[in-house]
Design an enzyme around this catalytic site. Structure first.
Site, short mmCIF file in Angstrom:
data_model
loop_
_atom_site.label_atom_id
_atom_site.label_comp_id
_atom_site.label_asym_id
_atom_site.label_seq_id
_atom_site.Cartn_x
_atom_site.Cartn_y
_atom_site.Cartn_z
N ALA A 97 0.88 0.47 25.56
CA ALA A 97 2.29 0.64 25.89
C ALA A 97 2.96 -0.72 26.09
O ALA A 97 3.15 -1.19 27.21
CB ALA A 97 2.46 1.52 27.12
N GLY A 127 14.34 -1.45 23.93
CA GLY A 127 15.10 -2.67 23.63
C GLY A 127 14.24 -3.88 23.38
O GLY A 127 14.75 -4.99 23.27
N ARG A 159 -3.75 -6.36 14.16
CA ARG A 159 -3.28 -6.78 12.84
C ARG A 159 -4.41 -6.79 11.82
O ARG A 159 -4.20 -6.47 10.65
CB ARG A 159 -2.63 -8.16 12.94
CG ARG A 159 -1.28 -8.13 13.64
CD ARG A 159 -0.80 -9.49 14.07
NE ARG A 159 0.49 -9.37 14.77
CZ ARG A 159 1.04 -10.32 15.51
NH1 ARG A 159 0.42 -11.49 15.65
NH2 ARG A 159 2.19 -10.12 16.11
N GLN A 207 0.39 -0.35 -22.80
CA GLN A 207 0.20 -1.65 -22.16
C GLN A 207 0.95 -1.78 -20.84
O GLN A 207 0.45 -2.38 -19.88
CB GLN A 207 0.61 -2.76 -23.13
CG GLN A 207 -0.32 -2.91 -24.32
CD GLN A 207 0.13 -3.98 -25.28
OE1 GLN A 207 1.29 -4.40 -25.27
NE2 GLN A 207 -0.77 -4.43 -26.14
N GLN A 241 5.19 5.03 -9.92
CA GLN A 241 5.70 4.81 -11.26
C GLN A 241 4.72 5.31 -12.32
O GLN A 241 5.12 5.93 -13.31
CB GLN A 241 5.99 3.33 -11.47
CG GLN A 241 6.94 3.02 -12.61
CD GLN A 241 8.37 3.47 -12.29
OE1 GLN A 241 8.73 3.68 -11.13
NE2 GLN A 241 9.18 3.64 -13.33
N GLY A 280 7.29 11.68 -12.36
CA GLY A 280 7.85 12.68 -11.46
C GLY A 280 6.82 13.28 -10.53
O GLY A 280 7.15 13.65 -9.38
N GLU A 323 3.00 -3.94 14.89
CA GLU A 323 2.02 -5.00 15.17
C GLU A 323 2.51 -6.35 14.66
O GLU A 323 1.74 -7.21 14.24
CB GLU A 323 0.66 -4.66 14.54
CG GLU A 323 0.21 -3.24 14.78
CD GLU A 323 -0.99 -3.14 15.70
OE1 GLU A 323 -1.51 -4.18 16.14
OE2 GLU A 323 -1.39 -2.00 15.96
N THR A 368 6.30 -7.58 12.65
CA THR A 368 6.90 -7.40 11.34
C THR A 368 6.43 -8.48 10.37
O THR A 368 5.87 -9.50 10.77
CB THR A 368 8.43 -7.47 11.42
OG1 THR A 368 8.80 -8.80 11.85
CG2 THR A 368 8.99 -6.45 12.42
N SER A 369 6.69 -8.27 9.08
CA SER A 369 6.35 -9.30 8.10
C SER A 369 7.07 -10.60 8.42
O SER A 369 6.52 -11.70 8.20
CB SER A 369 6.74 -8.82 6.69
OG SER A 369 5.90 -7.77 6.27
#
Length: 386
Positions: A124, A129, A243, A279, A336, A340, A363, A365-366
């Site tokens: 925790a 905030g 991480r 390809q 991709q 579908g 953990e 952000t980038s």
């Protein structure tokens, strides 16, 4: 660094792969659809020794090295990131913190229960905030007779609805800022402690995520983990482990995307031939393979340093940054390839995409990982207060 796995490590990986394919994969889609936190699966993870795998055997763990632990997490992550989240939080954040910072009494009492899945724990730290700025927690702990009274709220806490204990980070001396943060082991059945599940998530829908509220929760002095003011150091050391676990799980996502795409591309016929013969489809698959292999090697490097007891914050941040972003790229490419069909949950690639996206956020952000990497390169601290 020797890149050849030992016989024991190969066996650990094969066992984890077999377990994941038989126990996790068959239930992953329905758990995701129903937003169902699978307590039966949690129990099985505990029985396999995957909750607390690197924890010393004397405390109920398996005493695995970090390369082996990463292999386990990769296979579980390939099967279902929601299950991987249970392993990551229970092992890297909660049990790992108690093993590193706890008193002998705390370790003897808590770790066997956590490693066996008798109890779940949560970490925790994040607040409504307070996210990336972990030093600015607003939860307060005030000294009282024989203990402390804690008040505040926490947000986006994995396992928060089912945890028996929570590692709660609270400010005990606001004038000291981040040096005044203390970590407490708080039983979740304490008066004034409550949790509320968070639903409607984009991904990790079978993972328990909660908001916690602490309204004058009383704990004894024995609830302090480490020493007063150690909270920020405990959080940072836990995030180094967490991480690593997230990165390993994302290698699993990337590998899952490769596996599913190769299989589908060889089966799917268009223009009277399998789409694997085109390809540009092979290019999509090749890019995924490179991303998965690069991410895996970065994870292994970080694990190698952890096993040697050497500093690894930089290498772990590099692994976390690359692996999480690679998982998103691989999932996008896999959709991709599937066309579908990749957009519906008949195939797991759409879940890979949804589950991978959050790994670039929690953990650290980038962007936080880039700041850590940049700080090491320049010597200029743009992130963590001195």
């Amino acid at each position: 660094m020797n890149l050849d796995l030992t016989d024991e490590q190969r066996l650990i990986r094969e066992t984890a792969r077999d377990f994941s394919d038989k126990e996790i994969v068959p239930r992953a889609r329905e758990n995701d659809r129903n937003e169902s936190f699978d307590l039966e699966l949690v129990k099985r993870l505990g029985e396999m020794g995957y909750l607390g795998a690197p924890v010393a055997e004397q405390y109920g763990g398996r005493g695995l090295d970090y390369i082996s632990y990463g292999l386990v997490v990769e296979e579980i992550g390939r099967a279902d990131s929601s299950a991987r989240t249970v392993v990551s939080v229970q092992t890297s954040l909660v049990a790992g913190s108690i093993e590193q910072w706890g008193s002998e009494d705390q370790k003897q009492e808590l770790l066997p229960k956590l490693c066996s899945a008798e109890w779940l724990g949560c970490f925790a730290l994040t607040e409504p905030g307070t996210g990336s700025d972990a030093a600015s927690v607003s939860t307060r702990a005030k000294k009282a007779n024989g203990g402390w009274v804690i008040s505040g709220s926490k947000m986006f806490i994995s396992l928060g609805s089912h945890a028996r204990i929570a590692l709660v980070f609270a400010q005990t001396d606001p004038e000291k800022k981040h040096r005044g943060i203390t970590c407490f082991v708080v039983p979740t059945d304490s008066d004034g402690f409550s949790s509320q599940g968070i639903h409607g998530k984009l991904g990790l829908r079978a993972s328990d995520t909660a908001e916690l509220s602490l309204d004058e929760v009383k704990v004894s002095d024995d609830a302090v983990l480490g020493e007063l003011g150690d909270g920020f150091k405990i959080a940072m050391s836990a995030l180094d482990r967490g991480r690593y676990s997230v990165a390993a799980g994302c290698v699993g996502i990337a590998q899952g995307c490769v596996n599913e795409s190769v299989k589908y591309a060889k089966e799917r016929q268009q223009f009277n031939r399998p789409i694997a013969s085109f390809q540009l489809v092979q290019e999509l698959i090749a890019d995924m393979i490179v991303d998965a292999d690069a991410a895996r090697l970065l994870v292994w490097r970080a694990g190698h340093l952890k096993d040697q007891g050497r500093p690894n914050t930089l290498e772990t941040s590099i692994a976390k940054y690359y692996s999480t972003e690679a998982a998103v790229r691989c999932a996008n490419a896999a959709i991709q390839v599937h066309g579908g069909y990749g957009y519906i949950d008949e195939y797991p690639v759409e879940r890979y995409m949804r589950d991978a996206r959050v790994t670039t956020l929690y953990e650290g952000t980038s962007q936080i990982q880039k700041l850590i990497i940049g700080r090491h390169a320049t010597g200029i601290n743009a992130l963590i207060p001195e």
